[in-house]
Design a protein around this motif. Structure first.
Motif, PDB file in Angstrom:
ATOM      1  N   TYR A 181      12.142  -1.225   5.705  1.00 35.30           N
ATOM      2  CA  TYR A 181      10.865  -1.098   5.001  1.00 35.30           C
ATOM      3  C   TYR A 181      10.190  -2.462   4.873  1.00 35.30           C
ATOM      4  O   TYR A 181      10.855  -3.503   4.782  1.00 35.30           O
ATOM      5  CB  TYR A 181      11.080  -0.504   3.610  1.00 35.30           C
ATOM      6  CG  TYR A 181      11.567   0.926   3.630  1.00 35.30           C
ATOM      7  CD1 TYR A 181      10.675   1.984   3.508  1.00 35.30           C
ATOM      8  CD2 TYR A 181      12.920   1.219   3.810  1.00 35.30           C
ATOM      9  CE1 TYR A 181      11.121   3.305   3.537  1.00 35.30           C
ATOM     10  CE2 TYR A 181      13.368   2.529   3.849  1.00 35.30           C
ATOM     11  CZ  TYR A 181      12.468   3.564   3.719  1.00 35.30           C
ATOM     12  OH  TYR A 181      12.901   4.863   3.753  1.00 35.30           O
ATOM     13  N   GLU A 228       5.541  -4.406   1.437  1.00 34.54           N
ATOM     14  CA  GLU A 228       4.563  -3.563   0.744  1.00 34.54           C
ATOM     15  C   GLU A 228       5.136  -2.196   0.403  1.00 34.54           C
ATOM     16  O   GLU A 228       4.725  -1.563  -0.575  1.00 34.54           O
ATOM     17  CB  GLU A 228       3.308  -3.403   1.625  1.00 34.54           C
ATOM     18  CG  GLU A 228       2.425  -4.635   1.657  1.00 34.54           C
ATOM     19  CD  GLU A 228       1.851  -4.965   0.285  1.00 34.54           C
ATOM     20  OE1 GLU A 228       1.373  -4.044  -0.390  1.00 34.54           O
ATOM     21  OE2 GLU A 228       1.901  -6.141  -0.101  1.00 34.54           O
ATOM     22  N   GLN A 229       6.069  -1.718   1.193  1.00 38.09           N
ATOM     23  CA  GLN A 229       6.656  -0.399   0.958  1.00 38.09           C
ATOM     24  C   GLN A 229       7.781  -0.423  -0.074  1.00 38.09           C
ATOM     25  O   GLN A 229       8.026   0.575  -0.757  1.00 38.09           O
ATOM     26  CB  GLN A 229       7.202   0.160   2.276  1.00 38.09           C
ATOM     27  CG  GLN A 229       6.149   0.490   3.314  1.00 38.09           C
ATOM     28  CD  GLN A 229       6.760   0.849   4.659  1.00 38.09           C
ATOM     29  OE1 GLN A 229       7.746   0.239   5.092  1.00 38.09           O
ATOM     30  NE2 GLN A 229       6.175   1.840   5.329  1.00 38.09           N
ATOM     31  N   PRO A 271       8.299  -1.651  -3.139  1.00 41.53           N
ATOM     32  CA  PRO A 271       8.128  -1.280  -4.554  1.00 41.53           C
ATOM     33  C   PRO A 271       8.211   0.219  -4.812  1.00 41.53           C
ATOM     34  O   PRO A 271       8.661   0.643  -5.883  1.00 41.53           O
ATOM     35  CB  PRO A 271       6.741  -1.833  -4.892  1.00 41.53           C
ATOM     36  CG  PRO A 271       6.575  -3.000  -3.969  1.00 41.53           C
ATOM     37  CD  PRO A 271       7.225  -2.565  -2.688  1.00 41.53           C
ATOM     38  N   ASP A 272       7.777   1.028  -3.849  1.00 42.54           N
ATOM     39  CA  ASP A 272       7.869   2.478  -4.030  1.00 42.54           C
ATOM     40  C   ASP A 272       9.317   2.947  -4.081  1.00 42.54           C
ATOM     41  O   ASP A 272       9.619   3.995  -4.669  1.00 42.54           O
ATOM     42  CB  ASP A 272       7.138   3.207  -2.897  1.00 42.54           C
ATOM     43  CG  ASP A 272       5.629   2.999  -2.964  1.00 42.54           C
ATOM     44  OD1 ASP A 272       5.076   3.063  -4.077  1.00 42.54           O
ATOM     45  OD2 ASP A 272       5.009   2.752  -1.912  1.00 42.54           O
ATOM     46  N   LEU A 273      10.215   2.194  -3.461  1.00 43.49           N
ATOM     47  CA  LEU A 273      11.633   2.523  -3.498  1.00 43.49           C
ATOM     48  C   LEU A 273      12.328   1.927  -4.712  1.00 43.49           C
ATOM     49  O   LEU A 273      13.265   2.517  -5.256  1.00 43.49           O
ATOM     50  CB  LEU A 273      12.325   2.006  -2.230  1.00 43.49           C
ATOM     51  CG  LEU A 273      11.948   2.633  -0.895  1.00 43.49           C
ATOM     52  CD1 LEU A 273      12.657   1.901   0.235  1.00 43.49           C
ATOM     53  CD2 LEU A 273      12.319   4.108  -0.872  1.00 43.49           C
ATOM     54  N   ASP A 319       7.922   3.871 -11.162  1.00 45.36           N
ATOM     55  CA  ASP A 319       6.461   3.758 -11.190  1.00 45.36           C
ATOM     56  C   ASP A 319       6.107   2.422 -10.556  1.00 45.36           C
ATOM     57  O   ASP A 319       6.347   1.368 -11.146  1.00 45.36           O
ATOM     58  CB  ASP A 319       5.954   3.829 -12.629  1.00 45.36           C
ATOM     59  CG  ASP A 319       4.436   3.784 -12.739  1.00 45.36           C
ATOM     60  OD1 ASP A 319       3.813   2.963 -12.038  1.00 45.36           O
ATOM     61  OD2 ASP A 319       3.872   4.553 -13.532  1.00 45.36           O
ATOM     62  N   ARG A 320       5.549   2.453  -9.349  1.00 47.38           N
ATOM     63  CA  ARG A 320       5.272   1.229  -8.592  1.00 47.38           C
ATOM     64  C   ARG A 320       4.447   0.234  -9.394  1.00 47.38           C
ATOM     65  O   ARG A 320       4.815  -0.940  -9.515  1.00 47.38           O
ATOM     66  CB  ARG A 320       4.539   1.590  -7.287  1.00 47.38           C
ATOM     67  CG  ARG A 320       4.096   0.380  -6.479  1.00 47.38           C
ATOM     68  CD  ARG A 320       3.162   0.778  -5.345  1.00 47.38           C
ATOM     69  NE  ARG A 320       2.644  -0.392  -4.651  1.00 47.38           N
ATOM     70  CZ  ARG A 320       3.140  -0.865  -3.514  1.00 47.38           C
ATOM     71  NH1 ARG A 320       4.152  -0.275  -2.935  1.00 47.38           N
ATOM     72  NH2 ARG A 320       2.604  -1.934  -2.948  1.00 47.38           N
ATOM     73  N   ASP A 321       3.337   0.674  -9.965  1.00 45.23           N
ATOM     74  CA  ASP A 321       2.428  -0.249 -10.659  1.00 45.23           C
ATOM     75  C   ASP A 321       3.073  -0.840 -11.900  1.00 45.23           C
ATOM     76  O   ASP A 321       2.969  -2.046 -12.159  1.00 45.23           O
ATOM     77  CB  ASP A 321       1.125   0.463 -11.020  1.00 45.23           C
ATOM     78  CG  ASP A 321       0.307   0.832  -9.794  1.00 45.23           C
ATOM     79  OD1 ASP A 321       0.497   0.192  -8.741  1.00 45.23           O
ATOM     80  OD2 ASP A 321      -0.509   1.758  -9.881  1.00 45.23           O
ATOM     81  N   ARG A 338      15.815   7.962 -11.371  1.00 39.51           N
ATOM     82  CA  ARG A 338      14.913   8.040 -10.217  1.00 39.51           C
ATOM     83  C   ARG A 338      15.191   6.918  -9.213  1.00 39.51           C
ATOM     84  O   ARG A 338      14.305   6.447  -8.527  1.00 39.51           O
ATOM     85  CB  ARG A 338      13.457   8.011 -10.708  1.00 39.51           C
ATOM     86  CG  ARG A 338      13.099   9.229 -11.560  1.00 39.51           C
ATOM     87  CD  ARG A 338      11.735   9.112 -12.195  1.00 39.51           C
ATOM     88  NE  ARG A 338      10.667   9.054 -11.190  1.00 39.51           N
ATOM     89  CZ  ARG A 338       9.380   8.860 -11.477  1.00 39.51           C
ATOM     90  NH1 ARG A 338       9.013   8.714 -12.757  1.00 39.51           N
ATOM     91  NH2 ARG A 338       8.485   8.821 -10.528  1.00 39.51           N
ATOM     92  N   ARG A 382      15.916   5.407  -5.943  1.00 36.57           N
ATOM     93  CA  ARG A 382      15.728   5.853  -4.565  1.00 36.57           C
ATOM     94  C   ARG A 382      16.486   4.979  -3.563  1.00 36.57           C
ATOM     95  O   ARG A 382      16.400   5.199  -2.363  1.00 36.57           O
ATOM     96  CB  ARG A 382      14.228   5.861  -4.222  1.00 36.57           C
ATOM     97  CG  ARG A 382      13.405   6.784  -5.121  1.00 36.57           C
ATOM     98  CD  ARG A 382      11.936   6.800  -4.698  1.00 36.57           C
ATOM     99  NE  ARG A 382      11.132   7.614  -5.593  1.00 36.57           N
ATOM    100  CZ  ARG A 382      10.399   7.141  -6.603  1.00 36.57           C
ATOM    101  NH1 ARG A 382      10.376   5.833  -6.846  1.00 36.57           N
ATOM    102  NH2 ARG A 382       9.698   7.948  -7.366  1.00 36.57           N
TER     103      ARG A 382
END
Length: 270
Positions: free
Chosen positions: A142, A145-146, A148-150, A154-156, A217, A219
């Motif tokens: 990854y 940029e990708q 943080p979603d993992l 909550d990314r933000d 959560r 991931r």
């Protein structure tokens, strides 16, 4: 994240560690995750109100040196054993997050009488399941940029908790720190991806009270992976933190700190 370096330096076993000591009481060795150490880590701040927290950058991370003989997590473990002995730490609580959880587990299986309790926070490092099943997400597949979603539920909110910095916006000294951390992570965790194939069998050697704290959560290393970790360690407890990802202790530092402190007060009597 990557912003506040550790203020102290100590050379032992050929490694010059950058580290900090914060708080008073029983010693607690905090082992940071794959991103690197930060003197402003929110969990360190909370734990230091009850314990004497010692936190260092792993060899090759931050400003800690990495001599040529340190190339694996196992080498890092022996460097930490040198540091613990140099500081003459006893009755030590081991707390490790993510990559640091792997290192903490490897320390604990060596059975040192200096260790009293172990907390694994969304740890990696062990292989569960069959050969064809990937237990830990391949983070190297990854982009920055990708990720943080993992890493966060909550990314933000997660990025805000870790100062919300983007690589291109970082000051030069912080950019160098970030790049060095990333390079070292690849060295320690590339192949096999973030695990030691022998660790699972060794986890049964851990004979100190152990808590596996996991974000519900996560991931990167799922809660089921965390349950398998806890089930392999004799007498270990497993606890989920709601609304938290792999780096959940940045998102919910109070929840992680409260769970850790509660366990350390009760679990010590086991």
């Amino acid at each position: 994240m990557f912003v506040s370096p550790m203020p102290d330096r100590l050379t032992v076993g050929g490694v010059t560690f950058e580290f900090l000591t914060k708080g008073e009481g029983r010693p607690l060795l905090f082992l940071h995750g794959a991103h690197g150490a930060d003197a402003d880590d929110p969990l360190i701040e909370r734990l230091s109100k009850s314990y004497k927290v010692i936190a260092a950058s792993h060899p090759g991370y931050g400003l800690s040196t990495r001599p040529e003989h340190v190339t694996t997590v196992e080498d890092v473990v022996y460097s930490y054993l040198d540091l613990i002995e140099k500081l003459d730490l006893k009755d030590v609580v081991l707390v490790g997050a993510s990559l640091g959880g792997w290192i903490a587990a490897e320390l604990a299986v060596r059975g040192s009488s200096r260790f009293s309790q172990l907390i694994l926070i969304d740890a990696v490092g062990a292989k569960f399941g069959d050969r064809e099943t990937r237990a830990v997400t391949d983070i190297f597949a990854y982009t920055s940029e990708q990720l943080p979603d993992l890493l966060f539920a909550d990314r933000d909110a997660g990025l805000k908790a870790m100062h919300g910095l983007k690589f291109m916006d970082l000051p030069e000294e912080v950019s160098v720190r970030y790049a060095r951390n990333r390079e070292t992570l690849v060295l320690y965790g590339w192949s096999p991806t973030l695990f030691n194939p022998k660790l699972r069998q060794r986890l049964t050697r851990i004979q100190i009270p152990t808590l596996a704290l996991w974000g519900d959560r996560d991931r990167i290393a799922s809660p089921d992976y965390g349950r398998a970790y806890a089930a392999t360690i004799p007498g270990a407890r497993f606890e989920l933190i709601q609304g938290a990802g792999h780096y959940g202790y940045f998102e919910e530092p109070d929840a992680y700190a409260n769970a850790a402190i509660a366990f350390l007060g009760v679990g010590r009597a086991r």
